[in-house]
Design a protein around this motif. Sequence first.
Motif, PDB file in Angstrom:
ATOM      1  N   ALA A   1       0.832  -1.208   0.000  1.00  0.00           N
ATOM      2  CA  ALA A   1       0.000   0.000   0.000  1.00  0.00           C
ATOM      3  C   ALA A   1       0.867   1.257   0.000  1.00  0.00           C
ATOM      4  O   ALA A   1       0.601   2.211  -0.744  1.00  0.00           O
ATOM      5  N   SER A   2       1.942   1.278   0.808  1.00  0.00           N
ATOM      6  CA  SER A   2       2.736   2.509   0.842  1.00  0.00           C
ATOM      7  C   SER A   2       3.511   2.701  -0.458  1.00  0.00           C
ATOM      8  O   SER A   2       3.636   3.834  -0.951  1.00  0.00           O
ATOM      9  N   ASN A   3       3.974   1.605  -1.073  1.00  0.00           N
ATOM     10  CA  ASN A   3       4.623   1.765  -2.385  1.00  0.00           C
ATOM     11  C   ASN A   3       3.646   2.290  -3.425  1.00  0.00           C
ATOM     12  O   ASN A   3       4.000   3.112  -4.276  1.00  0.00           O
ATOM     13  N   ASP A   4       2.409   1.830  -3.337  1.00  0.00           N
ATOM     14  CA  ASP A   4       1.385   2.273  -4.283  1.00  0.00           C
ATOM     15  C   ASP A   4       1.101   3.766  -4.112  1.00  0.00           C
ATOM     16  O   ASP A   4       0.966   4.505  -5.094  1.00  0.00           O
ATOM     17  N   VAL A   5       1.047   4.227  -2.858  1.00  0.00           N
ATOM     18  CA  VAL A   5       0.845   5.655  -2.592  1.00  0.00           C
ATOM     19  C   VAL A   5       1.951   6.462  -3.273  1.00  0.00           C
ATOM     20  O   VAL A   5       1.694   7.456  -3.971  1.00  0.00           O
ATOM     21  N   LEU A   6       3.189   6.003  -3.109  1.00  0.00           N
ATOM     22  CA  LEU A   6       4.321   6.750  -3.679  1.00  0.00           C
ATOM     23  C   LEU A   6       4.287   6.717  -5.202  1.00  0.00           C
ATOM     24  O   LEU A   6       4.504   7.739  -5.866  1.00  0.00           O
ATOM     25  N   ASP A   7       3.997   5.540  -5.774  1.00  0.00           N
ATOM     26  CA  ASP A   7       3.933   5.436  -7.243  1.00  0.00           C
ATOM     27  C   ASP A   7       2.862   6.368  -7.803  1.00  0.00           C
ATOM     28  O   ASP A   7       3.067   7.012  -8.831  1.00  0.00           O
ATOM     29  N   LYS A   8       1.725   6.441  -7.125  1.00  0.00           N
ATOM     30  CA  LYS A   8       0.657   7.305  -7.624  1.00  0.00           C
ATOM     31  C   LYS A   8       1.033   8.774  -7.465  1.00  0.00           C
ATOM     32  O   LYS A   8       0.945   9.557  -8.409  1.00  0.00           O
ATOM     33  N   LEU A   9       1.491   9.147  -6.261  1.00  0.00           N
ATOM     34  CA  LEU A   9       1.784  10.568  -6.015  1.00  0.00           C
ATOM     35  C   LEU A   9       2.935  11.067  -6.896  1.00  0.00           C
ATOM     36  O   LEU A   9       2.977  12.224  -7.285  1.00  0.00           O
ATOM     37  N   ARG A  10       3.856  10.180  -7.224  1.00  0.00           N
ATOM     38  CA  ARG A  10       4.981  10.599  -8.079  1.00  0.00           C
ATOM     39  C   ARG A  10       4.635  10.530  -9.561  1.00  0.00           C
ATOM     40  O   ARG A  10       5.505  10.717 -10.414  1.00  0.00           O
ATOM     41  N   GLY A  11       3.355  10.226  -9.862  1.00  0.00           N
ATOM     42  CA  GLY A  11       2.916  10.222 -11.258  1.00  0.00           C
ATOM     43  C   GLY A  11       3.390   9.025 -12.035  1.00  0.00           C
ATOM     44  O   GLY A  11       3.318   8.979 -13.258  1.00  0.00           O
ATOM     45  N   ARG A  12       3.899   7.999 -11.300  1.00  0.00           N
ATOM     46  CA  ARG A  12       4.452   6.840 -12.008  1.00  0.00           C
ATOM     47  C   ARG A  12       3.363   5.916 -12.525  1.00  0.00           C
ATOM     48  O   ARG A  12       3.519   5.292 -13.552  1.00  0.00           O
ATOM     49  N   SER A  13       2.263   5.781 -11.743  1.00  0.00           N
ATOM     50  CA  SER A  13       1.292   4.790 -12.192  1.00  0.00           C
ATOM     51  C   SER A  13       0.181   5.347 -13.060  1.00  0.00           C
ATOM     52  O   SER A  13      -0.249   4.683 -13.974  1.00  0.00           O
ATOM     53  N   PHE A  14      -0.284   6.550 -12.808  1.00  0.00           N
ATOM     54  CA  PHE A  14      -1.420   7.037 -13.597  1.00  0.00           C
ATOM     55  C   PHE A  14      -1.202   8.469 -14.080  1.00  0.00           C
ATOM     56  O   PHE A  14      -2.167   9.164 -14.379  1.00  0.00           O
ATOM     57  N   GLY A  15       0.042   8.896 -14.159  1.00  0.00           N
ATOM     58  CA  GLY A  15       0.313  10.257 -14.605  1.00  0.00           C
ATOM     59  C   GLY A  15      -0.418  11.242 -13.721  1.00  0.00           C
ATOM     60  O   GLY A  15      -0.560  11.032 -12.519  1.00  0.00           O
ATOM     61  N   ALA A  16      -0.925  12.307 -14.342  1.00  0.00           N
ATOM     62  CA  ALA A  16      -1.557  13.390 -13.585  1.00  0.00           C
ATOM     63  C   ALA A  16      -2.793  12.921 -12.822  1.00  0.00           C
ATOM     64  O   ALA A  16      -3.119  13.462 -11.762  1.00  0.00           O
ATOM     65  N   ALA A  17      -3.496  11.888 -13.338  1.00  0.00           N
ATOM     66  CA  ALA A  17      -4.721  11.419 -12.670  1.00  0.00           C
ATOM     67  C   ALA A  17      -4.417  10.859 -11.283  1.00  0.00           C
ATOM     68  O   ALA A  17      -5.308  10.748 -10.455  1.00  0.00           O
ATOM     69  N   GLY A  18      -3.138  10.494 -11.047  1.00  0.00           N
ATOM     70  CA  GLY A  18      -2.809   9.838  -9.795  1.00  0.00           C
ATOM     71  C   GLY A  18      -2.168  10.732  -8.766  1.00  0.00           C
ATOM     72  O   GLY A  18      -1.944  10.314  -7.628  1.00  0.00           O
ATOM     73  N   THR A  19      -1.875  11.970  -9.113  1.00  0.00           N
ATOM     74  CA  THR A  19      -1.037  12.761  -8.221  1.00  0.00           C
ATOM     75  C   THR A  19      -1.794  13.354  -7.033  1.00  0.00           C
ATOM     76  O   THR A  19      -1.207  14.017  -6.196  1.00  0.00           O
ATOM     77  N   THR A  20      -3.102  13.095  -6.984  1.00  0.00           N
ATOM     78  CA  THR A  20      -3.841  13.230  -5.721  1.00  0.00           C
ATOM     79  C   THR A  20      -4.367  11.839  -5.407  1.00  0.00           C
ATOM     80  O   THR A  20      -4.881  11.167  -6.306  1.00  0.00           O
ATOM     81  N   VAL A  21      -4.203  11.393  -4.157  1.00  0.00           N
ATOM     82  CA  VAL A  21      -4.739  10.072  -3.811  1.00  0.00           C
ATOM     83  C   VAL A  21      -5.763  10.195  -2.690  1.00  0.00           C
ATOM     84  O   VAL A  21      -5.715  11.113  -1.884  1.00  0.00           O
ATOM     85  N   VAL A  22      -6.699   9.244  -2.725  1.00  0.00           N
ATOM     86  CA  VAL A  22      -7.656   9.097  -1.628  1.00  0.00           C
ATOM     87  C   VAL A  22      -7.272   7.808  -0.905  1.00  0.00           C
ATOM     88  O   VAL A  22      -7.091   6.763  -1.534  1.00  0.00           O
ATOM     89  N   ILE A  23      -7.096   7.902   0.406  1.00  0.00           N
ATOM     90  CA  ILE A  23      -6.852   6.702   1.220  1.00  0.00           C
ATOM     91  C   ILE A  23      -8.087   6.516   2.082  1.00  0.00           C
ATOM     92  O   ILE A  23      -8.567   7.477   2.687  1.00  0.00           O
ATOM     93  N   GLU A  24      -8.636   5.298   2.083  1.00  0.00           N
ATOM     94  CA  GLU A  24      -9.867   5.134   2.854  1.00  0.00           C
ATOM     95  C   GLU A  24      -9.944   3.831   3.607  1.00  0.00           C
ATOM     96  O   GLU A  24      -9.172   2.901   3.367  1.00  0.00           O
ATOM     97  N   GLU A  25     -10.893   3.793   4.505  1.00  0.00           N
ATOM     98  CA  GLU A  25     -11.196   2.621   5.318  1.00  0.00           C
ATOM     99  C   GLU A  25     -11.564   1.443   4.422  1.00  0.00           C
ATOM    100  O   GLU A  25     -12.346   1.605   3.483  1.00  0.00           O
ATOM    101  N   GLY A  26     -11.037   0.268   4.698  1.00  0.00           N
ATOM    102  CA  GLY A  26     -11.413  -0.930   3.951  1.00  0.00           C
ATOM    103  C   GLY A  26     -12.749  -1.460   4.452  1.00  0.00           C
ATOM    104  O   GLY A  26     -12.944  -1.619   5.647  1.00  0.00           O
TER     105      GLY A  26
END
Length: 414
Positions: A151-176
């Motif tokens: 999960a923390s690697n995924d947060v970093l990949d998204k915020l750094r624009g690695r996984s979804f470009g601009a669509a990912g550079t804001t993330v929502v983290i929520e309760e499972g």
Amino acid sequence: MTRCVVVGSGAREHALAWALAQNTDVVVTPGNDGIAAHGIACVETPATKLEADLFVIGPEQPLVEGLADRLRAQGKIVVGPGAAGAALEGSKAFMKEFLATADVPTATFATFRDEAEALTYLASMSPPYVVKTDGLAAGKGVLVTGDFDEASNDVLDKLRGRSFGAAGTTVVIEEGLDGQECSLLVLCDGTDVVALVPAQDFKRVGDGDAGANTGGMGAFAPMAAMSPALVTEVMDKILAPTVAELRRRGIDFRGVLYAGVMLTPRGPKLLEYNVRFGDPETEVLAPLYGDGLFDLLVRVGEGRLAGASPRPTGAAVTVVLASHGYPQGSRRGDVIAGLGADGQLAERVDGVTVYHAGSALDVRGQFITDGGRVLAITGVGATVPEARRRAYEGASLITFEGRVMRSDIALGAI
Ligand code: AMP
Ligand code: GLY
């Protein structure tokens, strides 16, 4: 004859066009070769240059970009919200703020652009961890995992624009949240709402819900676990406050509010809204409404839903055939046996229709793979087991190299 334009090019649009074509003249823009092979006109002309009595917009992207607003400005009757309403799907951060204001039950959440703040919040949550891209990601921007490092690697990949470009550079983290999922698609004419038959979608690529999230590998309807009492509860606690909040904000939402609902032990909670017909849910819903679909959709577009009493009949199951490598990638050019020049083998099975998504005709007139999700094979019948048997019999007659298919769609329902 009445004329409808359907905007889009996937199996969802094929299913909408197929149902609407039962009593209207349908044109799909741009459509695909499989839709055209069903004798439904497909044109490259943009919707804004076409004339029709009704426009139905399939995908989220043109809605988010304001196509419905442009068509309404031309005086057209449209199914699909304008850009303001489409933001409910276009931005998960906007949606979550909206739900909080409207007091709709949903997972607790927070929104981040900053890495350190996001990781601190993540560490305060308990598993399963849920990390979402803010922007549109074709249903693939969500990670649900019990593994904190993943999960923390995924947060970093998204915020750094690695996984979804601009669509990912804001993330929502929520309760499972835990429970069965239901897709409740609700027609809304800006004021009144009518729920369609509850459906279930299978989002993971593998049997038993293993593997990565996809756009959806199959669906069935009706979903018996979503009882009439639960539908009423979702309409009262989730849809009613949503429509009230839309109206309070001056948003005249005419289209589909697709509620992705988790049936948790503490009652139904909203996972997300989509602002359009679901894919593959539409491949099971459109056949159940058949020639009644046009009347319902005109009422949505004209703001006349009050008093509508749709009469869906039977059950439907759809099985998606995807191409090699899906969902991480997709492979083009694999020849599909059982379609086109080979004859429409699957459609000879009683109650089976083949809806095309990522397929194309090659120069020899054979269908080949041309995208991730290639075909949706729908079986209809009196009951879910009958529909399921037909869908899988149809699917077994269509083969191609690397075909990806789940074998357990609707299995738990029978
Ligand atoms: P979404 O695009 O938000 O619908 O998320 C895609 C899928 O991820 C959903 O259909 C669920 O299966 C799963 N999911 C999303 N949010 C949650 C959550 N808060 N808890 C558990 N699973 C979730
Ligand atoms: N079935 C998931 C979606 O349409 O987004």
